[in-house]
Design an enzyme around this catalytic site. Structure first.
Site, mmCIF file in Angstrom:
data_model
loop_
_atom_site.group_PDB
_atom_site.id
_atom_site.type_symbol
_atom_site.label_atom_id
_atom_site.label_comp_id
_atom_site.label_asym_id
_atom_site.label_seq_id
_atom_site.Cartn_x
_atom_site.Cartn_y
_atom_site.Cartn_z
ATOM 1 N N ASN A 1 -0.905 5.208 9.147
ATOM 2 C CA ASN A 1 -1.812 5.622 10.215
ATOM 3 C C ASN A 1 -1.172 5.309 11.560
ATOM 4 O O ASN A 1 -0.344 4.401 11.668
ATOM 5 C CB ASN A 1 -3.141 4.874 10.105
ATOM 6 C CG ASN A 1 -2.945 3.359 10.128
ATOM 7 O OD1 ASN A 1 -2.681 2.755 9.086
ATOM 8 N ND2 ASN A 1 -3.053 2.768 11.295
ATOM 9 N N HIS B 1 -3.569 -2.377 -4.066
ATOM 10 C CA HIS B 1 -2.502 -3.262 -4.533
ATOM 11 C C HIS B 1 -2.643 -3.485 -6.031
ATOM 12 O O HIS B 1 -3.746 -3.535 -6.575
ATOM 13 C CB HIS B 1 -2.562 -4.605 -3.798
ATOM 14 C CG HIS B 1 -2.189 -4.504 -2.354
ATOM 15 N ND1 HIS B 1 -0.955 -4.842 -1.877
ATOM 16 C CD2 HIS B 1 -2.893 -4.065 -1.284
ATOM 17 C CE1 HIS B 1 -0.908 -4.631 -0.576
ATOM 18 N NE2 HIS B 1 -2.076 -4.162 -0.191
ATOM 19 N N SER C 1 1.474 -8.200 6.774
ATOM 20 C CA SER C 1 2.208 -8.822 5.659
ATOM 21 C C SER C 1 3.682 -8.918 6.013
ATOM 22 O O SER C 1 4.085 -8.727 7.158
ATOM 23 C CB SER C 1 2.025 -7.989 4.379
ATOM 24 O OG SER C 1 2.671 -6.728 4.523
ATOM 25 N N SER D 1 0.831 -1.211 0.000
ATOM 26 C CA SER D 1 0.000 0.000 0.000
ATOM 27 C C SER D 1 0.865 1.259 0.000
ATOM 28 O O SER D 1 1.715 1.440 0.870
ATOM 29 C CB SER D 1 -0.911 0.018 1.235
ATOM 30 O OG SER D 1 -1.806 -1.066 1.216
ATOM 31 N N GLU E 1 -5.550 -4.256 14.732
ATOM 32 C CA GLU E 1 -5.174 -4.649 16.076
ATOM 33 C C GLU E 1 -5.981 -3.845 17.104
ATOM 34 O O GLU E 1 -6.374 -2.707 16.861
ATOM 35 C CB GLU E 1 -3.671 -4.405 16.300
ATOM 36 C CG GLU E 1 -2.771 -5.088 15.285
ATOM 37 C CD GLU E 1 -2.710 -4.358 13.946
ATOM 38 O OE1 GLU E 1 -3.027 -3.142 13.898
ATOM 39 O OE2 GLU E 1 -2.381 -5.010 12.942
ATOM 40 N N ARG F 1 0.072 -9.371 -4.507
ATOM 41 C CA ARG F 1 0.503 -9.947 -3.228
ATOM 42 C C ARG F 1 -0.661 -10.701 -2.601
ATOM 43 O O ARG F 1 -1.778 -10.197 -2.520
ATOM 44 C CB ARG F 1 0.962 -8.836 -2.299
ATOM 45 C CG ARG F 1 1.357 -9.265 -0.902
ATOM 46 C CD ARG F 1 1.713 -8.077 -0.031
ATOM 47 N NE ARG F 1 3.062 -8.174 0.506
ATOM 48 C CZ ARG F 1 3.754 -7.148 0.964
ATOM 49 N NH1 ARG F 1 3.238 -5.938 0.935
ATOM 50 N NH2 ARG F 1 4.969 -7.320 1.442
ATOM 51 N N THR F 2 -0.383 -11.919 -2.151
ATOM 52 C CA THR F 2 -1.389 -12.683 -1.412
ATOM 53 C C THR F 2 -1.112 -12.537 0.075
ATOM 54 O O THR F 2 -0.015 -12.828 0.548
ATOM 55 C CB THR F 2 -1.343 -14.175 -1.803
ATOM 56 O OG1 THR F 2 -1.651 -14.304 -3.194
ATOM 57 C CG2 THR F 2 -2.355 -14.975 -0.995
ATOM 58 N N HIS F 3 -2.100 -12.059 0.818
ATOM 59 C CA HIS F 3 -1.949 -11.881 2.250
ATOM 60 C C HIS F 3 -2.372 -13.157 2.990
ATOM 61 O O HIS F 3 -3.241 -13.905 2.536
ATOM 62 C CB HIS F 3 -2.796 -10.706 2.738
ATOM 63 C CG HIS F 3 -2.318 -9.377 2.263
ATOM 64 N ND1 HIS F 3 -2.570 -8.925 0.988
ATOM 65 C CD2 HIS F 3 -1.583 -8.404 2.877
ATOM 66 C CE1 HIS F 3 -2.017 -7.724 0.839
ATOM 67 N NE2 HIS F 3 -1.414 -7.391 1.962
#
Length: 276
Positions: free
Chosen positions: A235, A70, A212, A38, A193, A92-94
């Site tokens: 952020n 992405h 990631s 990102s 989180e 990209r695969t998370h």
């Protein structure tokens, strides 16, 4: 759920993907790979001439990205004023997508199979320091993997000391002496989180939190790649700021910082290639 029990050897899938990339791009060997998270996608525009752009779904083992912000292509770029080529892995695969850890590691394994000796991993993340405002790039000097998983299978013992190359971090600091370093903590996601989890991350030594990078870095070390990790603070992490977290804000912060951080990353890559 992990899919490590799949019968297909992940190395074979990576080799098949690398073969398709070589055939489509007419570039037998690539030198450096970049996974652009990102806020980082526009870095590719500063690297040099695009040789070939392949939709991710047309390369074995890859799929279109599931996350806004992405890219959806795998791009071969001839790096400016050199004979070297960069492989930009926009898809990209998370881990949280549920395709298994093999899918997460597939991009970096493909990079190794394509001949790359260096890997740049980038991400957008939450910052644990108030002075790191949105748009701040931070070099990853180490990580803490809280996914509870690993891309390594069986009795595969890989040393992770200096996982994130001190040499490449020093090169980045030559280009921008003001850039700071930190420890990246990967949570499973896809939820952000909690403030308590962020406090825990700080207590155990974390400076950045995200979803990631760590599993990819471990797979890259197993494959013998030299790794540079860079986070973009998009952020403040939960509890650092009273404002609720929103993915739209993450994307907006990435777009605002893109011109500056993309040039910074491209300068690092070009300088690395010319020195090697």
């Amino acid at each position: 759920m992990s899919k490590k029990t799949d019968s297909v050897n992940p190395t074979e899938v990576a080799r098949a993907a690398a073969d398709v990339i070589a055939k489509r791009s007419q570039v037998p060997t690539h030198d450096i790979a970049l996974v652009l998270g990102s806020g980082w996608a526009s870095a590719a525009e500063h690297l040099g001439e695009v040789v070939c752009e392949i939709p991710a779904g047309e390369v074995p083992g890859f799929r279109a990205p599931a996350v806004a912000g992405h890219g959806a292509a795998i791009t071969s770029i001839r790096i400016a004023d050199t004979d070297a080529h960069a492989l930009v892995l926009g898809s990209r695969t998370h881990y949280y997508e549920g395709h298994g850890v093999r899918a997460v590691a597939h991009g970096v394994r493909t990079a190794a199979a394509a001949g790359c000796s260096t890997l740049v991993l980038t991400n957008g993340c939450g910052g644990l320091h108030e002075e790191w405002e949105p748009g701040t790039p931070v070099l990853i000097r180490d990580h803490i993997n809280l996914t509870g998983d690993s891309p390594l299978e069986g009795a595969t013992f890989v040393d992770l000391t200096d996982l994130y190359s001190p040499r490449l971090r020093a090169l980045a600091r030559r280009i921008d002496p003001s850039v700071e370093e930190g420890v990246y903590v990967q949570f499973r996601g896809p939820h952000y989180e909690t403030p308590a989890e962020v406090s825990m991350a700080r207590i155990i030594g974390g400076d950045l939190v995200g979803m990631s990078t760590t599993l990819e870095a471990i797979a890259a070390r197993e494959a013998g790649l030299e790794i540079l990790g860079i986070s973009l603070v998009t952020n403040p992490a939960a509890g650092i700021s009273p404002i609720p977290l929103d993915h739209a804000d993450v994307i907006a912060a990435g777009k605002a910082a893109a011109p500056r951080i993309s040039r910074f990353l491209a300068d690092i890559v070009i300088a690395h290639v010319k020195e090697n």
